[in-house]
Design a protein around this motif. Structure first.
Motif, PDB file in Angstrom:
ATOM      1  N   ARG A  73     -30.674  35.484 -36.718  1.00 39.36           N
ATOM      2  CA  ARG A  73     -30.107  34.905 -35.499  1.00 39.36           C
ATOM      3  C   ARG A  73     -28.863  35.688 -35.122  1.00 39.36           C
ATOM      4  O   ARG A  73     -28.016  35.967 -35.973  1.00 39.36           O
ATOM      5  CB  ARG A  73     -29.748  33.445 -35.745  1.00 39.36           C
ATOM      6  N   ASP A 114     -23.565  33.258 -33.960  1.00 39.83           N
ATOM      7  CA  ASP A 114     -23.354  31.956 -33.323  1.00 39.83           C
ATOM      8  C   ASP A 114     -21.974  31.440 -33.722  1.00 39.83           C
ATOM      9  O   ASP A 114     -21.849  30.532 -34.542  1.00 39.83           O
ATOM     10  CB  ASP A 114     -24.454  30.977 -33.765  1.00 39.83           C
ATOM     11  N   ARG A 157     -19.640  29.716 -26.751  1.00 36.30           N
ATOM     12  CA  ARG A 157     -20.233  29.684 -28.084  1.00 36.30           C
ATOM     13  C   ARG A 157     -21.530  30.489 -28.087  1.00 36.30           C
ATOM     14  O   ARG A 157     -22.149  30.673 -27.047  1.00 36.30           O
ATOM     15  CB  ARG A 157     -20.515  28.206 -28.397  1.00 36.30           C
ATOM     16  N   MET A 164     -33.641  29.841 -29.590  1.00 32.99           N
ATOM     17  CA  MET A 164     -33.460  28.533 -30.201  1.00 32.99           C
ATOM     18  C   MET A 164     -33.444  27.503 -29.092  1.00 32.99           C
ATOM     19  O   MET A 164     -32.794  27.703 -28.063  1.00 32.99           O
ATOM     20  CB  MET A 164     -32.146  28.483 -30.975  1.00 32.99           C
ATOM     21  N   GLU A 175     -31.930  24.297 -28.377  1.00 31.43           N
ATOM     22  CA  GLU A 175     -30.857  23.449 -28.899  1.00 31.43           C
ATOM     23  C   GLU A 175     -30.207  22.632 -27.796  1.00 31.43           C
ATOM     24  O   GLU A 175     -29.378  21.766 -28.060  1.00 31.43           O
ATOM     25  CB  GLU A 175     -29.762  24.317 -29.533  1.00 31.43           C
ATOM     26  N   ASP A 178     -28.096  20.890 -33.150  1.00 33.33           N
ATOM     27  CA  ASP A 178     -27.452  20.930 -31.836  1.00 33.33           C
ATOM     28  C   ASP A 178     -28.239  20.158 -30.799  1.00 33.33           C
ATOM     29  O   ASP A 178     -27.653  19.538 -29.911  1.00 33.33           O
ATOM     30  CB  ASP A 178     -27.267  22.384 -31.383  1.00 33.33           C
ATOM     31  N   ARG A 192     -21.312  16.733 -33.507  1.00 29.93           N
ATOM     32  CA  ARG A 192     -21.915  16.682 -34.842  1.00 29.93           C
ATOM     33  C   ARG A 192     -20.893  16.772 -35.967  1.00 29.93           C
ATOM     34  O   ARG A 192     -21.208  16.481 -37.117  1.00 29.93           O
ATOM     35  CB  ARG A 192     -22.969  17.798 -34.991  1.00 29.93           C
TER      36      ARG A 192
HETATM   37 MG    MG Z   1     -27.268  25.335 -33.596  1.00 34.16          MG
END
Ligand code: MG
Ligand code: PEP
Length: 592
Positions: free
Chosen positions: A346, A349, A377, A447, A449, A473, A483
């Motif tokens: 990935r 992030d 982000r 992803m 999310e 997410d 979260r």
């Molecule tokens: Mg995530």
């Protein structure tokens, strides 16, 4: 006196040990045991560091200009007095003698004890002297680090030295930044307790990847637990028992042995293929944070890496980011360790509760970005830093010459982002061709999310090869629940009907488009959701290596077709968790 503190269970099992309180500003202090025979040398290190700092302060005081404010000299006197006080240095040497702590650890352990005494003082003036004490200790720690030939103490030295015969240790902190958690991966701590955090905060995720019991979101454990207290962490119930009675201790030691036996039993499934009773083959992939974690993935029987959280390579480095070469070597290490099995890398992030430097969630919340989870982000940051992004893409592509590499993009919400990524990929491939670097075909996935991405999935699917659902997410953004915030942790609900609808939608639409879909959020590694995800048609799960055996055990016990027949009832139910528990449990064959 025995008492209990409750929090959120994030990593299962029982740990029993002595509490080590560490302030978030001192997470990078080296913690290791010394040999009893080396205690004298270690004490001499403390005394030498103290004397060096005393000379520094004396010199400073003597060189104060005549017109310097009188308070300055008085302050230096206070610092000199504190540093010669037996409550600091005498007690520090006692930690070294009694507990075999190294000098830095002994000093910071004693600081935590004294800081608490200052906090409890009635008198404002005296209470404020805590800051002076902290400054004095910082100076002595600095001098200790210089003795080692370094400017600051090196967090990498938090190593697991031989501590046979020593008491197990449990870390207690108000909060731990994900970057600091990485340091503790190789540490002597056998459990974690924090005041802050939720079940899928990144601190909790790293604790889970270490497979040691942890409880977060206790709100006040770090205030109530004292340095060196005996503590039990019940990572299944989210309970922390402080100064347990002998009966409690015995009971928990028994449970600890039981859970070790259960784990040993499950590891025997390592070479058993994950196939359901009706013959559906299920991919159980691993989530990793560092290239060396790939070894644990192979050991646990993972059939690939479903999520390599590359941002951990970017943390704890000050302003310097990893070069293309360094990243290439890291990715290549993971790819080679997986020996032909797919490795899904990935792109970085960072942001939200994963800042680049060692800032904890509470520091972020109180001092910095207004709303980091919704800010710059993940892919948003990458697209804002095109040269950094292309460096990472080149490194990932170059690693593809050594095995099967897949590229995964986090936090996609707009088609325009996918277009920009594909443009960057074209450019990167051209650059690699020009430089003569080898690479092979790399599948590109996104992803899911953000609910918006789930709702517009058919449009995204036209441009990409695969989908990975980041439930951590997806739940956060669907339910508007931070979260990492323990205050709303009770509302963070993977069983919420809206979450289940989105999951079912993404899985079915991706399969309909003939593309592969997996789940790499924490739901994938929790056996409580295995039947549900199988019923939705999911055939690829990615989780911490330690979770693979228990998920595999679930897979082996069910018929996926029969589970699917119950999905509409679960989705339509007002209480999906209860309904799923009822209908899926009846399908499970007993453990053989
Ligand atoms: Mg995530
Ligand atoms: C997720 O959001 O589910 C995920 C896997 O990514 P991360 O936990 O790193 O945000």
């Amino acid at each position: 006196m025995s008492f209990q503190v409750f929090g959120i269970p994030v990593s299962r099992g029982v740990a029993i040990g002595r509490a080590v309180l560490v302030a978030s500003s001192r997470m990078d202090v080296a913690h290791y045991y010394i040999q009893a025979a080396d205690a004298e040398t270690e004490i001499k290190r403390v005394l030498r560091a103290r004397d060096e700092v005393a000379i520094e302060l004396e010199t400073l005081k003597n060189e104060l200009p005549a017109d310097a404010p009188h308070e300055l000299a008085a302050l230096l006197d206070v610092h000199l007095m504190l540093m010669h006080d037996d409550a600091l240095i005498g007690a520090t040497t006692q930690w070294i003698i009694d507990r075999h702590y190294n000098a830095e650890w002994a000093l910071s352990a004693q600081l935590e004890v004294l800081a608490r005494q200052f906090d409890e003082m009635e008198d404002d003036y005296l209470r404020e002297r805590k800051a002076d004490l902290e400054q004095v200790v910082e100076r002595i720690l600095g001098a200790l680090a210089r003795q080692q030939g370094k400017l600051t103490s090196d967090a990498a030295s938090i190593v697991q030295r031989d501590f046979a015969g020593e008491d197990p240790l449990l870390l207690v902190a108000a909060d731990i930044a994900p970057a600091d958690m990485m340091q503790f991966k190789r540490s002597i701590f056998q459990g974690f307790i924090t005041d802050i955090g939720g079940k899928t905060s990144h601190t909790a995720i790293v604790a889970r990847s270490m497979d040691i019991p942890a409880v977060v979101g206790t709100r006040e454990a770090s205030r109530l637990i004292r340095q060196d207290d005996w503590v039990i962490i019940d990572g299944d119930a989210g309970a922390v028992i402080v100064n347990p009675s002998p009966i409690m201790l015995e009971e928990y030691r028994f449970r600890q042995r039981q859970s070790e036996l259960e784990r040993a039993r499950l590891t025997r499934l390592r070479h058993t293929p994950a196939v359901t009773l009706d013959g559906e083959r299920i991919e159980l992939h691993a989530n990793i944070e560092m290239p060396n974690d790939a070894e644990a993935a192979v050991k646990a029987g993972a059939t690939g890496v479903g999520l390599f959280r590359s941002e951990f390579l970017f943390m704890n480095r000050g302003s310097e980011l990893p070069s293309e070469e360094e990243q290439f070597l890291a990715y290549k290490t993971a790819v080679e360790a997986m020996a032909g099995m797919p490795v899904t890398i990935r792109t970085v992030d960072v942001g939200a509760d994963k800042p680049l430097d060692r800032m904890s969630a509470s520091e972020l919340r109180h001092e910095h970005v207004l709303n980091p989870a919704m800010g710059l982000r993940a892919i948003r940051w990458s697209l804002a830093e095109p040269s950094m992004f292309r460096k990472q893409l080149r490194a990932i592509y170059r690693a593809s010459a050594f095995g099967k590499v897949r590229l995964l993009i986090p936090m996609v919400a707009h088609l325009s982002e996918v277009r920009m990524i594909l443009e960057s990929l074209k450019k990167v491939q051209q650059q690699l061709n020009d430089a003569g670097h080898a690479y092979t075909k790399v599948e590109v996935g996104v992803m899911i999310e953000i609910p918006a991405a789930a709702m517009m999935l058919p449009l995204l699917l036209k441009h990409i090869d695969f989908v990975s659902i980041g439930t951590n997410d997806l739940i956060q953004y669907t339910l508007a629940i931070d979260r990492a915030d323990e205050a709303v942790a009770h509302l963070y609900d993977p069983w919420h009907p809206a979450v289940l609808q989105l999951l079912a939608l993404v899985i079915s639409q991706t399969k309909l488009a003939g593309k592969s879909v997996s789940v790499c959020g924490e739901m994938a590694g929790d056996p409580a959701f295995t039947d549900l995800l199988l019923s939705m048609g999911l055939r690829s799960f990615s989780m911490h290596p330690s979770q693979i055996p228990s998920v595999k055990q679930r897979v082996l016990r069910v018929d996926a077709t029969k589970l699917a027949a119950h999905l509409p009832g679960v989705l339509a139910s007002e209480d999906p968790q209860q309904e799923a528990g009822r209908v899926f449990a009846s399908q499970r064959v007993p453990v053989r």
